[in-house]
Each structure stands twice: as C-alpha cells, then as structure tokens.
Scaffold this active site. Structure first.
Site, PDB file in Angstrom:
ATOM      1  N   GLY A 123       0.838  -1.198   0.000  1.00  0.00           N
ATOM      2  CA  GLY A 123       0.000   0.000   0.000  1.00  0.00           C
ATOM      3  C   GLY A 123       0.872   1.247   0.000  1.00  0.00           C
ATOM      4  N   ALA A 193      20.056  -8.818  25.539  1.00  0.00           N
ATOM      5  CA  ALA A 193      19.315  -9.609  26.547  1.00  0.00           C
ATOM      6  C   ALA A 193      17.967  -8.966  26.789  1.00  0.00           C
ATOM      7  CB  ALA A 193      20.114  -9.687  27.846  1.00  0.00           C
ATOM      8  N   GLY A 194      17.261  -8.664  25.708  1.00  0.00           N
ATOM      9  CA  GLY A 194      15.907  -8.118  25.843  1.00  0.00           C
ATOM     10  C   GLY A 194      14.902  -9.257  25.756  1.00  0.00           C
ATOM     11  N   GLU A 215      25.002  -8.438  26.442  1.00  0.00           N
ATOM     12  CA  GLU A 215      24.115  -7.285  26.654  1.00  0.00           C
ATOM     13  C   GLU A 215      24.970  -6.051  26.955  1.00  0.00           C
ATOM     14  OE1 GLU A 215      20.790  -6.249  26.532  1.00  0.00           O
ATOM     15  OE2 GLU A 215      21.790  -4.394  27.097  1.00  0.00           O
ATOM     16  N   VAL A 281      18.604  -6.852  18.928  1.00  0.00           N
ATOM     17  CA  VAL A 281      18.833  -5.587  19.644  1.00  0.00           C
ATOM     18  C   VAL A 281      17.661  -4.614  19.512  1.00  0.00           C
ATOM     19  CG1 VAL A 281      21.348  -5.750  19.572  1.00  0.00           C
ATOM     20  CG2 VAL A 281      20.150  -4.665  17.669  1.00  0.00           C
ATOM     21  N   GLY A 282      16.492  -5.152  19.275  1.00  0.00           N
ATOM     22  CA  GLY A 282      15.311  -4.300  19.224  1.00  0.00           C
ATOM     23  C   GLY A 282      14.743  -4.190  17.813  1.00  0.00           C
ATOM     24  N   ASP A 323       3.099  -1.200  16.191  1.00  0.00           N
ATOM     25  CA  ASP A 323       4.543  -0.986  16.356  1.00  0.00           C
ATOM     26  C   ASP A 323       5.036   0.272  15.642  1.00  0.00           C
ATOM     27  OD1 ASP A 323       4.696  -3.333  17.772  1.00  0.00           O
ATOM     28  OD2 ASP A 323       6.163  -4.307  16.456  1.00  0.00           O
ATOM     29  N   ALA A 331       1.943  -7.164  20.563  1.00  0.00           N
ATOM     30  CA  ALA A 331       0.802  -7.450  19.694  1.00  0.00           C
ATOM     31  C   ALA A 331      -0.502  -6.930  20.297  1.00  0.00           C
ATOM     32  CB  ALA A 331       0.714  -8.955  19.462  1.00  0.00           C
ATOM     33  N   HIS A 455      -8.381 -23.488  45.248  1.00  0.00           N
ATOM     34  CA  HIS A 455      -7.244 -24.227  45.803  1.00  0.00           C
ATOM     35  C   HIS A 455      -7.236 -25.636  45.213  1.00  0.00           C
ATOM     36  CE1 HIS A 455      -4.286 -25.661  48.648  1.00  0.00           C
ATOM     37  NE2 HIS A 455      -5.075 -26.725  48.879  1.00  0.00           N
TER      38      HIS A 455
HETATM   39  P1  FAD Z   1       3.340  -6.256  12.258  1.00  0.00           P
HETATM   40  O1  FAD Z   1       2.926  -7.478  12.966  1.00  0.00           O
HETATM   41  O2  FAD Z   1       4.796  -6.051  11.986  1.00  0.00           O
HETATM   42  O3  FAD Z   1       2.525  -6.247  10.896  1.00  0.00           O
HETATM   43  C1  FAD Z   1       2.696  -5.265   9.918  1.00  0.00           C
HETATM   44  C2  FAD Z   1       2.199  -5.815   8.592  1.00  0.00           C
HETATM   45  O4  FAD Z   1       2.192  -4.761   7.645  1.00  0.00           O
HETATM   46  C3  FAD Z   1       3.086  -6.902   8.001  1.00  0.00           C
HETATM   47  O5  FAD Z   1       2.304  -7.969   7.545  1.00  0.00           O
HETATM   48  C4  FAD Z   1       3.789  -6.211   6.841  1.00  0.00           C
HETATM   49  O6  FAD Z   1       4.135  -7.082   5.768  1.00  0.00           O
HETATM   50  C5  FAD Z   1       2.717  -5.238   6.409  1.00  0.00           C
HETATM   51  N1  FAD Z   1       3.200  -4.073   5.655  1.00  0.00           N
HETATM   52  C6  FAD Z   1       4.229  -3.233   5.960  1.00  0.00           C
HETATM   53  N2  FAD Z   1       4.307  -2.228   5.050  1.00  0.00           N
HETATM   54  C7  FAD Z   1       3.301  -2.457   4.166  1.00  0.00           C
HETATM   55  C8  FAD Z   1       2.839  -1.767   3.025  1.00  0.00           C
HETATM   56  N3  FAD Z   1       3.371  -0.610   2.619  1.00  0.00           N
HETATM   57  N4  FAD Z   1       1.793  -2.314   2.332  1.00  0.00           N
HETATM   58  C9  FAD Z   1       1.210  -3.467   2.740  1.00  0.00           C
HETATM   59  N5  FAD Z   1       1.589  -4.132   3.828  1.00  0.00           N
HETATM   60  C10 FAD Z   1       2.618  -3.631   4.534  1.00  0.00           C
HETATM   61  N6  FAD Z   1       4.460  -9.421  21.034  1.00  0.00           N
HETATM   62  C11 FAD Z   1       3.637  -9.867  21.994  1.00  0.00           C
HETATM   63  O7  FAD Z   1       2.720  -9.147  22.393  1.00  0.00           O
HETATM   64  N7  FAD Z   1       3.808 -11.109  22.555  1.00  0.00           N
HETATM   65  C12 FAD Z   1       4.814 -11.934  22.170  1.00  0.00           C
HETATM   66  O8  FAD Z   1       4.938 -13.042  22.688  1.00  0.00           O
HETATM   67  C13 FAD Z   1       5.689 -11.494  21.158  1.00  0.00           C
HETATM   68  N8  FAD Z   1       6.698 -12.286  20.731  1.00  0.00           N
HETATM   69  C14 FAD Z   1       7.498 -11.868  19.719  1.00  0.00           C
HETATM   70  C15 FAD Z   1       8.527 -12.707  19.304  1.00  0.00           C
HETATM   71  C16 FAD Z   1       9.363 -12.324  18.265  1.00  0.00           C
HETATM   72  C17 FAD Z   1      10.465 -13.236  17.826  1.00  0.00           C
HETATM   73  C18 FAD Z   1       9.144 -11.059  17.628  1.00  0.00           C
HETATM   74  C19 FAD Z   1      10.011 -10.633  16.480  1.00  0.00           C
HETATM   75  C20 FAD Z   1       8.131 -10.213  18.049  1.00  0.00           C
HETATM   76  C21 FAD Z   1       7.300 -10.606  19.098  1.00  0.00           C
HETATM   77  N9  FAD Z   1       6.278  -9.784  19.574  1.00  0.00           N
HETATM   78  C22 FAD Z   1       5.471 -10.212  20.586  1.00  0.00           C
HETATM   79  C23 FAD Z   1       6.032  -8.441  19.014  1.00  0.00           C
HETATM   80  C24 FAD Z   1       4.843  -8.473  18.027  1.00  0.00           C
HETATM   81  O9  FAD Z   1       5.112  -9.412  17.022  1.00  0.00           O
HETATM   82  C25 FAD Z   1       4.634  -7.087  17.449  1.00  0.00           C
HETATM   83  O10 FAD Z   1       4.477  -6.157  18.495  1.00  0.00           O
HETATM   84  C26 FAD Z   1       3.386  -7.071  16.573  1.00  0.00           C
HETATM   85  O11 FAD Z   1       3.478  -7.992  15.525  1.00  0.00           O
HETATM   86  C27 FAD Z   1       3.147  -5.670  16.013  1.00  0.00           C
HETATM   87  O12 FAD Z   1       1.973  -5.679  15.285  1.00  0.00           O
HETATM   88  P2  FAD Z   1       1.714  -4.653  14.094  1.00  0.00           P
HETATM   89  O13 FAD Z   1       0.387  -5.041  13.526  1.00  0.00           O
HETATM   90  O14 FAD Z   1       1.919  -3.273  14.557  1.00  0.00           O
HETATM   91  O15 FAD Z   1       2.858  -4.941  13.013  1.00  0.00           O
HETATM   92  P1  AMP Z   2      14.771  -5.187  23.329  1.00  0.00           P
HETATM   93  O1  AMP Z   2      14.690  -3.745  22.941  1.00  0.00           O
HETATM   94  O2  AMP Z   2      13.946  -5.591  24.525  1.00  0.00           O
HETATM   95  O3  AMP Z   2      14.560  -6.114  22.160  1.00  0.00           O
HETATM   96  O4  AMP Z   2      16.293  -5.414  23.789  1.00  0.00           O
HETATM   97  C1  AMP Z   2      17.421  -5.206  22.957  1.00  0.00           C
HETATM   98  C2  AMP Z   2      18.658  -5.201  23.839  1.00  0.00           C
HETATM   99  O5  AMP Z   2      19.835  -5.193  23.028  1.00  0.00           O
HETATM  100  C3  AMP Z   2      18.761  -3.985  24.757  1.00  0.00           C
HETATM  101  O6  AMP Z   2      18.840  -4.420  26.088  1.00  0.00           O
HETATM  102  C4  AMP Z   2      20.048  -3.284  24.304  1.00  0.00           C
HETATM  103  O7  AMP Z   2      20.749  -2.714  25.389  1.00  0.00           O
HETATM  104  C5  AMP Z   2      20.850  -4.426  23.670  1.00  0.00           C
HETATM  105  N1  AMP Z   2      21.887  -3.982  22.712  1.00  0.00           N
HETATM  106  C6  AMP Z   2      21.771  -3.024  21.759  1.00  0.00           C
HETATM  107  N2  AMP Z   2      22.926  -2.892  21.032  1.00  0.00           N
HETATM  108  C7  AMP Z   2      23.828  -3.792  21.551  1.00  0.00           C
HETATM  109  C8  AMP Z   2      25.184  -4.164  21.247  1.00  0.00           C
HETATM  110  N3  AMP Z   2      25.904  -3.581  20.265  1.00  0.00           N
HETATM  111  N4  AMP Z   2      25.784  -5.140  21.996  1.00  0.00           N
HETATM  112  C9  AMP Z   2      25.070  -5.759  22.993  1.00  0.00           C
HETATM  113  N5  AMP Z   2      23.794  -5.442  23.312  1.00  0.00           N
HETATM  114  C10 AMP Z   2      23.160  -4.486  22.619  1.00  0.00           C
END
Ligand code: FAD
Ligand code: AMP
Length: 476
Positions: A123, A193-194, A215, A281-282, A323, A331, A455
């Site tokens: 989009g 370690a996030g 970390e 790292v985020g 996000d 999520a 319980h």
């Molecule tokens: P997203 O899920 O990133 O979805 C965005 C969508 O938009 C995607 O499908 C993408 O392809 C689409 N898109 C992007 N740009 C365009 C465009 N221009 N046109 C059409 N489509 C597009 N959160 C939790 O709450 N609990 C958990 O246990 C958890 N575990 C996680 C584990 C991992 C390994 C990771 C990576 C994340 C985890 N999260 C968890 C975080 C969670 O996945 C995100 O916070 C969540 O998916 C964000 O939702 P969103 O809808 O904002 O974006």
């Molecule tokens: P989160 O944002 O919860 O996914 O955590 C990411 C973590 O990665 C944070 O705790 C950061 O401090 C850490 N981090 C970011 N950059 C580095 C780096 N270069 N080396 C080690 N840890 C890092």
C-alpha cells in the site's frame, strides 16, 4: 484506472491492522486491508510479524523445547524414567509452520466471514485519501487505486540491524532466522538480553546449544522489577545461559566453522567463536514503500509515525497504530489500538488504557508484569506498600515441581489502589491477567486479598501476595 471507494483502508494486516479491519467491518464500515507479507511457502500470509515470525512461532518452539527439557531433566522427579529421548528439530519446525499456517489462514477466513476485503500487495499513500496497491513491491506493475475517508497505517516494525554484525541469513541471523534453524547450533551467541533475545536464547539452550547472551547495558532487564530481574538472572544462568552484562558487540569475523564475535566489557576486549549469531537488539518502525515522504507524513527522529492521543497523524483522515507508532512493541497493544480507533472512526469513544498493558517475557519461569515498578514509584516520589509471596509456599507449585519465583504486589500507601503487579514464576503470562483486570477495575490490594482463589492453584500466590501487603499472608 478505476478507483474503488471504501470507508476505511488499512495498510498492514498484523495484529494491529487485521484487528482494526475486523472491528471496522463489525461496525458496518466498508473496509479493505492491504498486506504484502509473503510466508515461508512464498505465498501471501496474513498476521504480520506476530503470526509469521513473532509471537506464535516463537511460542511453538518454546513449548516444544520446554517438553524436551522436561523429558530430559524433570521427568525423573515425577517417577518417570524415559529410556531414550530423541530430538527432531525438523519435526518441531514442521509443527511450528503448521500452527502458523492454520492461524494465518484463519485470519483470511475471519476476513471473509466479517466482510473485510483482503488486498494483496504494497500500500502506498498518494495523498487526498488515495492509496495505491502495488501487486509486487518495487515491480513497477500497475496497481489498483483506492479512495477512502479513513486510512489506517499499521505497517509494523522490522529488526534493528548492527553494522558490526550484518545479517546474512545463515551464520548471522535476526529473530526470524533464529526461529528457522534446521538443527541445534552447538555454540550460539545472542546480542541483546531483551525480551526477544532471552526467548530465543532459551529455546536453543533447552535444546542443548551452549548459549552466550551479550548485553551492552550493565543492568539486567532494567524495565522489570529489579528484585525479580536479579532472581531471574540467577535462575537463567543456572539453566546454562551465559548472560554477560556490560558486554557491547564491537565486531564480527566469519570463520570456517562460524563466526568470531568481538565484544567490549568494562575492562577488556574479548572474543568468542560460535556457530551462529543472533542479533536481537530491538525493532524499528517500518514505513518503507509507504510514500511517507511524498505525502509529508510526519515521522519522529527514530522513524516512528507521529500520532496524537487518538492515533491521528499530521495528515487529515490518516491514522497509525501498532509498532509503527512506537510505545510498547506488543501485539496486544496494537490490537487494542486497532479496536479503539475503529470505534472512534465509527463515532464511538474507543479508548486504550496504556497503564494496564501487560508485559511478558517467555523464559521459564516466565516474567510478567503490569503497572509500575518500585524503581519507577521511587523516582516519582509515590508512597507505596508491597506484598511478596514465593511460589515455593504454594501447594500447586510444589505439586508441579515449579517452586522458583514469586509474586510482588504494590499498593498505594494512602489509597491501597494496586499500582503494579510483578510475577516471576510458572505461567506468569496467564496469572498476570488477573492483575490487569484488577487494575482496570481500580481495585485495591484489599479487594484482591478478599477475592476467593481456587485451591490448589498457582493463582493463590496472587492472593497471598495481596494479603502480604498487610502482613497477613497465611502460608508464610
Ligand atoms: P506487524 O505485525 O509487523 O505487521 C505489519 C504488517 O504490515 C506486516 O504484515 C507487513 O508485511 C505489512 N506491511 C508493511 N508495510 C506495508 C505496506 N506498505 N503495504 C502493505 N503491507 C505492509 N508481542 C507480543 O505481544 N507477545 C509476544 O509473545 C511477542 N513475541 C514476539 C517474538 C518475536 C520473535 C518477535 C520478532 C516479536 C514478538 N512480539 C510479541 C512483538 C509483536 O510481534 C509485534 O508487536 C506485533 O506484531 C506488532 O503488530 P503490528 O500489527 O503493529 O505490526
Ligand atoms: P529489546 O529492545 O527488549 O529487544 O532489547 C534489545 C537489547 O539489546 C537492549 O537491552 C540493548 O541494550 C541491547 N543492545 C543493543 N545494542 C547492543 C550491542 N551492540 N551489543 C550488545 N547489546 C546491545
């Protein structure tokens, strides 16, 4: 080119976008949801990061690895002797993919049932309520034109990359790569370690990898209650995770068998060689291909879309959720924003209570919390009382052999209103819901203390912690 009109067009079908779409359709709005995600099988897949490479596949592997670890480490305690425990990573991955496939197809089914028009492609904002849907990103193919009074951006986030550790998808991977390993790496390093780093580190540690987590910060999980974080650090280290704080990655070098990881500690430079390296790292906001610059959509210095309290961007009729606007990258936070925004668009008073968003870290035991920590309250100068209760003294936890961890409840010193609940323990992710509900209802610790808990259950730890605020816990 013909233009199709909708009441609402949503870009992105992750948990923010797809939930917003369903709620809009429920409210009688003509809704289209555009998504470009391609699944493992190269086919379009709904659900975004969460369903495809996030929450769901990570939990599938966490559960599989948990069972394996149980068989090899805890079964004996229950009087069960298992002669041979064999691990089949390919079968675990197949199971994971099956779950993801079922759930992502489920959203397609929900869209059909609720009357959301699904559009596959990228989009792009054209301004003046217009959106173009490009069938394939960057292909230059002619797309469809849509117009809508309301456009919701829910394009989510992508992993942050580090110049010192460029992801190649095989030796150096991001979280998606770490969920797709075909076999257990003997030596694995995780940067960060996030929440995500600890989850992924736990999966592969339980399956037998020697895991080092580096970390950069000198504190562990700084946003978590520090007493619980300290206990969690010890427990995770005992489980074999080599978590090194104050250890900043400075470089990597590919070797014949893997990668050399160079990092800086407070006193010296160190290096380790591993088979695989995970960069966790985020995450950063994802707005590529959206045409943000062309239409003047305001982003902040970190690339998040700027919104007001009602998810409005600087452009008329354009909103953003999930996000891509920052805040807790969770999520359920995105989904709640989706529901509330849909209701506002329909003229209702949708609202998100950001003070009661639960957080979970899926290590084992799990870490879960809602509300403020003691550290935060001290900084804010708020008076409080705490009640703490260990799982060790809970009958059900004993029966399960899950005696590590505790519950901490924090109540306002004057009003007794619950200000925060912090749990490190078995199934903390489920237990925290009671705390969220209590806080949503403005409950006091006394309310929780007078609530009857079945319980024997783990939830009795919540009850006892509430009693402990007033020094009247029964079982300790
Ligand atoms: P997203 O899920 O990133 O979805 C965005 C969508 O938009 C995607 O499908 C993408 O392809 C689409 N898109 C992007 N740009 C365009 C465009 N221009 N046109 C059409 N489509 C597009 N959160 C939790 O709450 N609990 C958990 O246990 C958890 N575990 C996680 C584990 C991992 C390994 C990771 C990576 C994340 C985890 N999260 C968890 C975080 C969670 O996945 C995100 O916070 C969540 O998916 C964000 O939702 P969103 O809808 O904002 O974006
Ligand atoms: P989160 O944002 O919860 O996914 O955590 C990411 C973590 O990665 C944070 O705790 C950061 O401090 C850490 N981090 C970011 N950059 C580095 C780096 N270069 N080396 C080690 N840890 C890092």
């Amino acid at each position: 080119m013909a233009t199709t009109s909708y009441d609402v067009v949503i870009i992105g079908a992750g948990p923010a976008g797809y939930v917003a779409a369903i709620r809009c359709a429920q409210l009688g709005l003509k809704t289209a949801c555009i998504d470009e995600w391609m699944g493992e099988n190269g086919q379009p897949s709904l659900g975004g990061t969460c369903l495809n490479v996030g929450c769901i596949p990570s939990k599938a592997l966490l559960d599989s690895s948990h069972y394996y670890h149980h068989m090899t480490h805890q079964a004996k305690d229950h009087g069960i002797s298992v002669k041979e425990v064999a691990m089949d990573v390919a079968a675990m991955q197949k199971r994971k993919s099956k779950i993801v496939g079922m759930l992502t197809r489920g959203i397609d089914g929900l869209f059909k049932k609720k009357g959301v028009k699904r559009l596959i492609g990228t989009g792009r904002l054209l301004g003046d309520g217009k959106v173009k849907v490009m069938p394939k990103r960057g292909s230059g193919e002619a797309g469809q034109l849509l117009e809508s009074r309301h456009i919701i951006i829910a394009t989510g986030s992508h992993p942050i990359s580090l110049a010192q550790a460029p992801v190649d998808g095989s030796t150096i991977v991001d979280s998606s790569g770490a969920l797709a390993f075909g076999k257990v790496p003997q030596r694995l390093a995780v940067i960060g370690a996030g929440v995500i780093g600890l989850e992924l580190g736990s999966v592969w540690n339980r399956l037998g990898a020697k895991v080092t987590v580096l970390e950069a910060l000198d504190s562990f999980l700084p946003t978590v209650d520090q007493a619980l974080a300290k206990e969690a650090l010890q427990v995770l280290k005992r489980q074999g995770l080599d978590i090194q704080l104050d250890a900043r990655l400075t470089g990597t070098k590919k070797t014949e068998s893997g990668v050399q990881v160079v990092y800086q500690t407070a006193n010296e430079q160190r290096q380790i060689e591993v088979d695989k390296l995970v960069v966790a790292v985020g995450r950063r906001a994802y707005t590529q291909g959206l045409g943000a610059e062309d239409v003047g959509l305001a982003l902040d210095a970190r690339g998040f879309i700027v919104t007001d309290g009602h998810w409005r961007t600087n452009l008329d009729g354009v909103y953003a959720i999930g996000d891509v606007i920052g805040g807790p990258m969770l999520a359920h936070k995105g989904s709640e924003e989706g529901v509330a925004l849909a209701e506002r668009i329909a003229g209702q008073a949708g609202h998100v209570n950001y003070d009661t968003i639960p957080w979970v870290i899926y290590t084992w035991p799990e870490i879960a919390w809602v509300g403020r920590t003691e550290q935060q309250l001290q900084k804010e100068g708020v008076g409080y009382r705490t009640g703490v209760f260990p799982f060790m003294a809970i009958g059900r936890a004993r029966a399960m052999g899950e005696v590590v961890g505790k519950v901490k409840i924090i109540g306002d010193e004057k009003t007794d209103r619950i200000l925060g609940v912090h749990i490190f323990g078995p199934h903390a992710s489920e237990l925290v819901s009671e705390a969220v509900m209590a806080m949503e209802c403005d409950a006091s610790t006394e309310d929780l203390a007078r609530t009857i808990h079945a319980h024997p259950t783990l939830a009795e730890a919540m009850h006892e912690a509430a009693l402990a605020v007033d020094h009247r816990a029964i079982h300790i």
